[in-house]
Design a protein around this motif. Structure first.
Motif, PDB file in Angstrom:
ATOM      1  N   HIS A 181       0.852  -1.193   0.000  1.00  0.00           N
ATOM      2  CA  HIS A 181       0.000   0.000   0.000  1.00  0.00           C
ATOM      3  C   HIS A 181       0.882   1.235   0.000  1.00  0.00           C
ATOM      4  CE1 HIS A 181      -3.646  -2.319   0.810  1.00  0.00           C
ATOM      5  NE2 HIS A 181      -2.919  -3.029   1.645  1.00  0.00           N
ATOM      6  N   VAL A 182       0.748   2.037  -1.033  1.00  0.00           N
ATOM      7  CA  VAL A 182       1.496   3.297  -1.113  1.00  0.00           C
ATOM      8  C   VAL A 182       0.468   4.426  -1.090  1.00  0.00           C
ATOM      9  CG1 VAL A 182       3.238   4.628  -2.327  1.00  0.00           C
ATOM     10  CG2 VAL A 182       3.237   2.126  -2.527  1.00  0.00           C
ATOM     11  N   TRP A 183       0.442   5.152   0.009  1.00  0.00           N
ATOM     12  CA  TRP A 183      -0.637   6.125   0.248  1.00  0.00           C
ATOM     13  C   TRP A 183      -0.293   7.479  -0.348  1.00  0.00           C
ATOM     14  CZ3 TRP A 183      -5.042   4.017   1.740  1.00  0.00           C
ATOM     15  CH2 TRP A 183      -4.996   2.739   2.322  1.00  0.00           C
ATOM     16  N   SER A 184      -1.255   8.021  -1.074  1.00  0.00           N
ATOM     17  CA  SER A 184      -1.016   9.228  -1.860  1.00  0.00           C
ATOM     18  C   SER A 184      -0.698  10.425  -0.966  1.00  0.00           C
ATOM     19  CB  SER A 184      -2.257   9.528  -2.702  1.00  0.00           C
ATOM     20  OG  SER A 184      -1.998  10.562  -3.618  1.00  0.00           O
ATOM     21  N   GLY A 185       0.396  11.092  -1.285  1.00  0.00           N
ATOM     22  CA  GLY A 185       0.748  12.334  -0.599  1.00  0.00           C
ATOM     23  C   GLY A 185       1.103  12.171   0.860  1.00  0.00           C
ATOM     24  N   ALA A 186       1.471  10.948   1.257  1.00  0.00           N
ATOM     25  CA  ALA A 186       1.682  10.679   2.683  1.00  0.00           C
ATOM     26  C   ALA A 186       3.158  10.775   3.050  1.00  0.00           C
ATOM     27  CB  ALA A 186       1.142   9.302   3.044  1.00  0.00           C
ATOM     28  N   TYR A 187       3.428  11.379   4.198  1.00  0.00           N
ATOM     29  CA  TYR A 187       4.798  11.535   4.701  1.00  0.00           C
ATOM     30  C   TYR A 187       5.160  10.355   5.596  1.00  0.00           C
ATOM     31  CZ  TYR A 187       2.509  13.326   8.978  1.00  0.00           C
ATOM     32  OH  TYR A 187       1.731  13.463  10.098  1.00  0.00           O
TER      33      TYR A 187
END
Lengths: 330, 337
Positions: free
Chosen positions: A294-300
């Motif tokens: 899971h690669v979450w959009s715009g997440a730091y």
């Protein structure tokens, strides 16, 4: 947002207050070789003791000292379990080996106990948090060897602890995710305890620090490229970046990712570790292994912990829960 | 690594029985001869009646015909709207492009998929019919889909749609078309899309990835079917060629910058896994926005075949989360508590 590298992926605007909070709380002092000690002192002020972390929650904990790796000191652990479960539950509980983050140079096991408290409450797990030795005083492989010694102890004492030895997972975030991946490799390579899963939350696995995302977050964001350099230099010294680096230290170096326990890999699209985490998943699949990515959009880096109320954080926590349900059902 | 030792990622144990059951009744290979049979088959996804689908969800359906691309026939669309939705409203629109390898399928197979989103999010849904290959090779299909999206944008006011919040979505071939429409809109200065929701998208005509070789002879969409589909769309010469046009196979695009935010979902146990991960990685490398979800042990289209499975529920919730973020729709009270 300006850094020294190629244009970065922008942040989800709902996450920006949490990022600012993270930078203000956790990264007050840029992490460099000469500021590691100052950062440790600062960390000591922000990590809460167990009595505060647990508060009134129906969770109990116990500190223990267990044998360390051969020739090395004993290892301190903290056992975290649902209150009243010490006498044994009708069905043995899932076990979680929790490994804290901190770039291999910072933190204590109480930096990672929040997850174990949460999992004990919601899944009835019995967790242990490992006090592994930190770099640079203890370069690699002290960290993974301490964690692996804890895994061996955990599996060998399953009956006493009331856990199901077929449902032990290893879990960690950042350097803890890197160590969770490394412990999985060591267990495979030494024929050690069988793991039911490896939960790799934004794992720090590649000492080369040379992916596109590692360059996109150079001088910006949480756990930027420069902090990452500091951690790996402390771990590896002159060996860093050479073919002397063991995959048990930097799991991205492993030539063979077959035969590993199912992996859950979570990372933000706007952080250094995005590309190495994605590549690790791809290579597990190429070997016919099981992994969820899971690669979450715009997440730091660390977004779900520091922006827990954002929609994307809710979704990330839900996806992780779904995987845990599937793994613990097995 | 040679194909002889290439092991596929195993299927999720909860949904694996679906594949095992299918294997006991093998379908004929996809060829020009069997295509009519495949198109007529309604065993997997029965053709749904739009009015019934709408009624079951407390929404409304309407059939429309709109002008096709220059020199081409009209297009059929099905609109799904909340009840009492009026032109005075200004809600997001989601345009759905159905799957089927660009060679089979009908929008009615996916009325439920788009109608569910209309019900849950209060958006206007548009389900598009487009021409299929090989009778209508590239660029007929993508031109039809682009025309439909442009029509929605141009008629936003009449449809009660906020033209700045139009998302294009689709599964499999529909995901490939959605990605292509997003590229065309960027290149032609067309509608400013708010997002592209790509579900196990069919992006890469070369069939060279590891995943494309792991699912040779197993799964719901297999290597041979994919090779055949690309031949139908592109012809023998371009079918597997790196020279194929990007609007046919979006993986061929040199530049993935300046695109609307992407949501890319795929199963770990299917042949599009690697091309879909690669597409996300290339968007990020340009500084673009993409969210990527690869579900452990998911086969191609797992959500359609196993609607009640744990991974399907998790995948659907994740899609809706992204749509809420992209479209500025607040989470309902009590969500994820």
């Amino acid at each position: 947002m300006t850094g020294r590298g190629p244009a970065p992926v922008p942040y989800d605007s709902e996450l920006e207050p949490g990022l600012a909070f993270f930078l203000d709380l956790v990264e007050q002092i840029p992490l460099r070789a000469e500021t590691i000690l100052a950062n440790r002192e600062h960390f000591a002020t922000i990590i809460q003791p167990m009595s505060t972390q647990v508060g009134e929650l129906p969770v109990e904990w116990e500190d223990r000292v267990i044998p360390g790796p051969e020739g090395a000191p004993d290892v301190a652990i903290t056992i975290v379990r649902p209150a009243g479960s010490a006498g044994g539950a009708p069905r043995p509980a899932p076990g979680v080996l929790g490994i804290h983050g901190g770039g291999y140079v910072l933190g204590t096991r109480f930096f990672g106990t929040g997850e174990l408290i949460d999992l004990a409450l919601r899944y009835g797990t019995v967790g242990i948090a490992v006090e592994y030795r930190l770099a640079p005083e203890h370069p690699a492989p002290a960290q993974v060897e301490d964690c692996y010694a804890a895994l061996e102890w955990f599996a060998a004492n399953a009956v006493e602890l009331g856990i199901d030895p077929d449902r032990i997972i290893v879990s960690g975030a950042s350097a803890g995710g890197g160590l969770a991946a490394a412990v999985s490799l060591v267990a495979r390579d030494r024929g050690g305890p069988a793991l039911a899963g490896q939960l790799l939350n934004t794992p720090m696995i590649d000492d080369r620090n040379d992916t596109v995302s590692a360059h996109q977050y150079d001088g910006i964001g949480a756990w930027d490229r420069n902090n990452n350099d500091t951690g790996w230099n402390a771990m590896l010294g002159a060996d860093r970046g050479t073919d002397r680096v063991s995959p048990h230290t930097a799991p991205a170096r492993a030539a063979d990712l077959g035969g590993l326990p199912p992996a859950f890999i979570e990372v933000g699209s706007a952080e250094v570790f995005r590309d190495e985490a994605t590549d690790y998943a791809l290579r597990i699949w190429a070997a016919g292994g099981r992994a969820e990515l899971h690669v979450w959009s715009g997440a730091y880096h660390g977004f779900s912990g520091f922006s827990p109320d954002a929609i994307v954080s809710h979704a990330a926590i839900s996806a992780r829960d779904s995987w845990l349900r599937r793994v613990f059902a097995g | 690594m040679t194909d002889a030792v290439l092991r596929p990622v195993p299927f999720d144990p909860e949904i694996a029985p679906i594949i095992e059951a299918m294997a006991t009744e093998p379908q004929p290979a996809m060829t020009e001869e069997t295509l009519p049979l495949m198109r007529g088959s309604d065993t997997a996804f029965p053709a749904a009646d739009a009015a019934l689908v709408a009624r079951e969800r407390g929404i409304e359906a309407e059939e429309r015909r709109i002008p096709g691309p220059a020199g081409a026939p009209e297009l059929e669309l099905t609109l799904f709207r909340p009840v009492e939705h009026s032109a005075a409203a200004s809600v997001p629109a989601i345009v759905n492009i159905h799957g089927g390898g660009m060679i089979v399928g009908h929008r009615s197979w996916e009325h439920a998929r788009i109608a569910d989103l209309v019900e849950e999010l209060g958006v206007v849904g548009v389900n598009v019919e487009y021409r299929l290959a090989p009778e209508h090779p590239f660029p007929a299909g993508v031109d039809d889909n682009y025309t439909a999206v442009a029509w929605v944008a141009a008629h936003a006011a009449e449809l009660g749609v906020d033209a700045s919040r139009i998302v294009v979505m689709g599964g499999s071939a529909g995901g490939g078309f959605s990605a292509a429409v997003a590229l065309m809109a960027r290149d032609r200065g067309g509608p400013a899309l708010a997002g592209q929701l790509l579900l196990c998208p069919m992006l890469d005509n070369t069939n060279t990835s590891v995943a494309s070789r792991q699912y040779d002879g197993i799964g719901t969409w297999q290597r041979e079917a994919n090779l055949f589909a690309w031949r139908c769309v592109l012809g023998e010469e371009l079918a597997g060629s790196p020279e194929a046009p990007a609007y046919a196979a979006p993986s061929r695009a040199d530049d993935l910058s300046g695109l609307p935010p992407a949501f890319i979902e795929v199963g770990a146990a299917e042949m599009f896994r690697d091309e879909d991960v690669d597409y996300a990685s290339r968007i990020w490398a340009t500084g673009g926005q993409a969210e990527l979800h690869v579900w452990q042990g998911g086969f191609h289209g797992f959500d359609m075949y196993a609607p009640e499975a744990e991974i399907t529920k998790a995948a659907l919730a994740t899609r809706v989360s992204w749509l809420r973020r992209i479209l500025g729709l607040a989470a309902p009270m009590g969500d994820n508590e």
